[in-house]
Design an enzyme around this catalytic site. Structure first.
Site, PDB file in Angstrom:
ATOM      1  N   LYS A 128       0.873  -1.181   0.000  1.00 48.25           N
ATOM      2  CA  LYS A 128       0.000   0.000   0.000  1.00 48.25           C
ATOM      3  C   LYS A 128       0.899   1.216   0.000  1.00 48.25           C
ATOM      4  O   LYS A 128       2.039   1.153   0.480  1.00 48.25           O
ATOM      5  CB  LYS A 128      -0.863   0.022   1.265  1.00 48.25           C
ATOM      6  CG  LYS A 128      -2.147   0.775   1.075  1.00 48.25           C
ATOM      7  CD  LYS A 128      -3.179  -0.108   0.418  1.00 48.25           C
ATOM      8  CE  LYS A 128      -4.422   0.663   0.021  1.00 48.25           C
ATOM      9  NZ  LYS A 128      -5.516  -0.252  -0.355  1.00 48.25           N
ATOM     10  N   ASP A 132      -6.888   4.111  -4.575  1.00 46.47           N
ATOM     11  CA  ASP A 132      -7.577   3.914  -3.287  1.00 46.47           C
ATOM     12  C   ASP A 132      -8.266   5.262  -3.039  1.00 46.47           C
ATOM     13  O   ASP A 132      -8.506   6.006  -4.001  1.00 46.47           O
ATOM     14  CB  ASP A 132      -6.559   3.546  -2.185  1.00 46.47           C
ATOM     15  CG  ASP A 132      -7.224   3.034  -0.913  1.00 46.47           C
ATOM     16  OD1 ASP A 132      -7.631   1.867  -0.881  1.00 46.47           O
ATOM     17  OD2 ASP A 132      -7.366   3.817   0.055  1.00 46.47           O
TER      18      ASP A 132
END
Ligand code: 2IT
Length: 445
Positions: free
Chosen positions: A124, A164
């Site tokens: 991430k 995201d």
């Protein structure tokens, strides 16, 4: 494994990283019994290795705004685990981004990606930059500055980012353009690309669509049906949009959406042009609820409140982590809903999750429910590698298969002696076992 001891040690090393510690604790509690049946895991210090990211890259991102003022943001990539494939996971651009949040997301991503059945490791990244109130040109310059550093660490067989929160089609375009300019390579290094330039059909919808396929199956397994039911969901971004679209297609009525300013209750149902309007609101970079209430006079705006106070048959968190807490869970449980599911990553606090499971509520965690997004990113990687485009029907069929398989894995590992399917435990054990077996096979690395 002694969960308390491992958590104490982790807290000592990473004080104050509350989201990361929360995500790790939840997984350790779920897997401890299975883990303790494998003394070879203990000897290989498997858990101690698994809970630390393989690598964290941090960098500064200097850029110039439209008035000529210089800004310095923080950029990160947390490459959590590469046991089962190249690092894979989204980029989040939001003022709240910090290392704790990206480590929790990378940790969750590792197990989620394992559940998809596709060969993807977990990662991430992102920045504390917020697109809110920024012009198109400012967003482009920021994305270029961010990629000027990140491109050293990513690649189609190394690490494949995606979107995201705060990173949608526009940002992916600028990031991809910058990567291509810097490397002279056109490859599948980022997913969520536009259809004309290597993107996959269904990718923008995939997180929400996959979530509703999962919820439908959860309900069907318990002799329940979405048709004619009411759905309260949070959020207004890409995930909420996909979830609202598919819920409506499946015959349910979506009665709420929410933004940073509060939530909208619309008893007529949020469908058709109202769903399209959500997307316009997202790209406007402004508040969402007041403009929605002005545009659709039948709806009601509840400033500063959360949609969980409304009565519904199904509740879906589609905004961000810890958006549903213990008090919200108590309110929801008092209404005896048919199903509650996290679509956002770790949408529920530990207290809320515990309350749902203790009440034997039909409930599933984000890493299973929202895995359709990253799974379709995996399908985009496949299409890029074979240099072909699949039709929407083909991608949707694969997405169905994958969500079905995730549901089966949850039931296999999560069914408790009283017949209750503990989807949290099921998802954690299924994801963990796959990553653990791969790590064992690859030695101490
Ligand atoms: O949380 C997630 O799974 C995502 N943001 C999507 C990641 C991806 O690589 O598509």
């Amino acid at each position: 494994m002694n969960v308390q001891q491992i958590m104490q040690e982790l807290e000592r090393k990473h004080p104050g990283e509350s989201e990361y510690l929360q995500a790790v604790r939840e997984v350790l509690i779920s897997v401890q019994d299975v883990y303790n049946q494998h003394p070879e895991f203990e000897r290989a210090k498997l858990i101690e290795r698994l809970i630390e990211p393989e690598r964290i890259i941090t960098f500064r991102v200097p850029w110039v705004d439209d008035k000529g003022e210089v800004h310095v943001n923080l950029g990160y990539r947390v490459q959590f685990n590469s046991a089962i494939g190249p690092y894979k996971g989204g980029l989040r651009f939001h003022s709240s981004v910090n290392l704790s949040i990206l480590k929790f997301l990378g940790f969750e991503q590792t197990f989620k990606n394992a559940l998809t059945t596709l060969p993807m490791g977990g990662a991430k990244g992102g920045s504390d930059f917020s697109i809110r109130g920024r012009s198109d040109a400012e967003v482009m310059r920021f994305c270029q500055a961010f990629m000027a550093e990140l491109y050293h660490y990513i690649g189609p067989d190394e690490d494949v980012p995606a979107g995201d929160i705060g990173v949608g089609g526009r940002e992916i375009g600028y990031l991809f353009g910058a990567y291509k300019k810097l490397t002279h390579q056109w490859n599948g290094v980022i997913t969520g690309k536009g259809l004309e330039w290597g993107g996959s059909r269904i990718r923008p919808e995939a997180t929400g669509f996959g979530a509703l396929y999962f919820v439908s199956q959860m309900m069907a397994t318990h002799d329940l049906d979405l048709k004619g039911k009411t759905v309260a969901l949070s959020g207004f971004g890409n995930v909420a949009w996909g979830a609202a679209t598919k819920a409506t297609q499946l015959g349910a009525k979506v009665i709420t959406i929410s933004g940073p300013d509060g939530y909208i209750y619309d008893s007529e149902g949020i469908s058709g042009e109202k769903i399209d309007y959500m997307l316009e609101l997202r790209s406007s970079g402004n508040d969402v609820c007041q403009p929605y209430a002005d545009e659709f006079p039948g709806s009601q705006f509840f400033p500063g409140k959360k949609p969980w106070e409304q009565k519904a048959d199904v509740y879906l968190t589609c905004a961000t982590q810890n958006e549903l807490n213990g008090d919200d869970a108590a309110k929801i449980l008092a209404r005896h809903p048919l199903c509650v599911a996290e679509v956002s990553n770790m949408g529920c606090t530990e207290e809320a999750t515990k309350a749902f499971i203790a009440a034997r509520q039909l409930f599933a965690p984000g890493k299973a429910v929202n895995a359709g997004g990253v799974a379709t990113s995996g399908l985009e990687m496949t299409q890029n590698s074979i240099r072909l485009h699949w039709s929407a029907e083909e991608v949707d069929k694969e997405l169905h298969k994958i969500m079905h398989s995730i549901h089966e894995q949850c039931v296999r590992y999560g069914k408790e002696p009283d017949g209750y399917v503990n989807y949290v435990k099921g998802a954690n054990i299924a994801g963990f076992m796959k990553v653990a077996n791969a790590m064992m096979a690859q030695g101490i690395v």
